[in-house]
Design a protein around this motif. Sequence first.
Motif, short mmCIF file in Angstrom:
data_model
loop_
_atom_site.label_atom_id
_atom_site.label_comp_id
_atom_site.label_asym_id
_atom_site.label_seq_id
_atom_site.Cartn_x
_atom_site.Cartn_y
_atom_site.Cartn_z
N THR A 158 0.83 -1.20 0.00
CA THR A 158 0.00 0.00 0.00
C THR A 158 0.86 1.26 0.00
OG1 THR A 158 -1.77 -1.15 1.15
CG2 THR A 158 -1.82 1.25 1.23
N THR A 159 1.88 1.29 0.84
CA THR A 159 2.75 2.46 0.92
C THR A 159 3.50 2.67 -0.39
OG1 THR A 159 3.01 2.11 3.30
CG2 THR A 159 4.61 3.57 2.24
N LEU A 160 4.03 1.59 -0.96
CA LEU A 160 4.72 1.72 -2.24
C LEU A 160 3.79 2.30 -3.31
CD1 LEU A 160 6.74 -1.62 -2.16
CD2 LEU A 160 7.72 0.70 -2.20
N ALA A 161 2.57 1.80 -3.36
CA ALA A 161 1.60 2.30 -4.36
C ALA A 161 1.25 3.76 -4.10
CB ALA A 161 0.34 1.44 -4.35
N GLU A 162 1.05 4.12 -2.84
CA GLU A 162 0.65 5.49 -2.49
C GLU A 162 1.69 6.52 -2.91
OE1 GLU A 162 -2.03 4.54 1.49
OE2 GLU A 162 -0.03 5.38 1.73
N VAL A 163 2.96 6.16 -2.86
CA VAL A 163 4.01 7.13 -3.17
C VAL A 163 4.57 6.97 -4.58
CG1 VAL A 163 4.59 7.44 -0.74
CG2 VAL A 163 5.84 5.74 -2.10
N GLY A 164 3.95 6.11 -5.39
CA GLY A 164 4.29 6.03 -6.79
C GLY A 164 5.39 5.07 -7.19
N TRP A 165 5.79 4.20 -6.27
CA TRP A 165 6.76 3.17 -6.65
C TRP A 165 6.04 2.06 -7.40
CZ3 TRP A 165 12.03 2.00 -5.18
CH2 TRP A 165 12.69 3.09 -4.58
N GLU A 166 6.67 1.52 -8.43
CA GLU A 166 6.12 0.39 -9.18
C GLU A 166 6.79 -0.88 -8.66
OE1 GLU A 166 5.97 0.75 -13.46
OE2 GLU A 166 6.08 2.92 -13.24
N VAL A 167 6.04 -1.69 -7.94
CA VAL A 167 6.59 -2.91 -7.36
C VAL A 167 6.73 -3.96 -8.45
CG1 VAL A 167 6.28 -4.68 -5.60
CG2 VAL A 167 5.44 -2.37 -5.19
N GLN A 168 7.90 -4.55 -8.52
CA GLN A 168 8.19 -5.59 -9.50
C GLN A 168 8.22 -6.98 -8.87
OE1 GLN A 168 8.73 -4.43 -12.93
NE2 GLN A 168 7.68 -2.83 -11.77
N ALA A 169 8.59 -7.06 -7.61
CA ALA A 169 8.66 -8.33 -6.88
C ALA A 169 8.69 -8.01 -5.39
CB ALA A 169 9.91 -9.12 -7.27
N TRP A 170 8.16 -8.93 -4.57
CA TRP A 170 8.22 -8.76 -3.13
C TRP A 170 8.17 -10.12 -2.45
CZ3 TRP A 170 3.68 -8.13 -5.77
CH2 TRP A 170 2.58 -8.86 -5.32
N ALA A 171 8.73 -10.16 -1.26
CA ALA A 171 8.66 -11.34 -0.39
C ALA A 171 8.74 -10.83 1.04
CB ALA A 171 9.78 -12.32 -0.69
N VAL A 172 7.79 -11.28 1.87
CA VAL A 172 7.67 -10.83 3.25
C VAL A 172 7.84 -12.04 4.17
CG1 VAL A 172 6.06 -9.84 4.92
CG2 VAL A 172 6.19 -8.89 2.62
N PHE A 173 8.63 -11.89 5.21
CA PHE A 173 8.95 -12.98 6.13
C PHE A 173 8.80 -12.49 7.58
CE2 PHE A 173 11.40 -13.46 2.24
CZ PHE A 173 10.94 -14.70 1.83
N PRO A 174 8.87 -13.41 8.54
CA PRO A 174 8.70 -13.01 9.94
C PRO A 174 9.74 -12.00 10.45
CG PRO A 174 8.30 -15.35 9.73
CD PRO A 174 8.83 -14.87 8.40
N ASN A 175 10.93 -11.96 9.84
CA ASN A 175 11.95 -11.03 10.35
C ASN A 175 12.61 -10.16 9.29
OD1 ASN A 175 13.45 -13.01 9.11
ND2 ASN A 175 14.79 -13.41 10.85
#
Length: 177
Positions: free
Chosen positions: A47-64
């Motif tokens: 959401t934050t990336l989209a709000e500020v105009g970054w174009e997300v190409q890939a992501w991975a989220v983990f516990p730490n």
Amino acid sequence: MVSHWPHAPLHIVDHPGSYIVTSATYQKQKLFNTPEKLDLLEYVLLTTLAEVGWEVQAWAVFPNHYHFVGLSPEEGLGLTELCRRIHGQSARELNRIDGQLGRTVWYRTWDTRISYEKSYLARLAYVHHNPVRHGLVEDATTYKWCSAAWLIERGDRPFVETLMSFKTDRVNVYDDF
């Protein structure tokens, strides 16, 4: 003579480009340790990336920690402020959930501006394969908090096949988690 040595290099996006970003929790603690908390972090990140105009190409989220590859906007929010927003919002909400107001959640962020196409593709593949690298799943598309399934479902087949064939064992990304 330099009067002080900074804790870490400044993270300044002084011109638009492609970046890979990794952020880690304080002392590598697995604070985002439930599906709900991983959902929270993924939501805040995207959401934050989209709000500020970054174009997300890939992501991975983990516990730490988390990784993302993104294209910065022409103007606007620099990487330091971007991470400050992501970390502030996710930390406040996590601490509210855990009843740990004021706890330090985030520790450090590493970023690299990607300037070569093969380097860009290798880092995209790296992030998409990251849940497998960490031994969480055998197939990255089955890990809910990663863009691999999104890529397979929506990506152009020849591009996806090329991307997923990239070797990532020699990609230089801080990922000691």
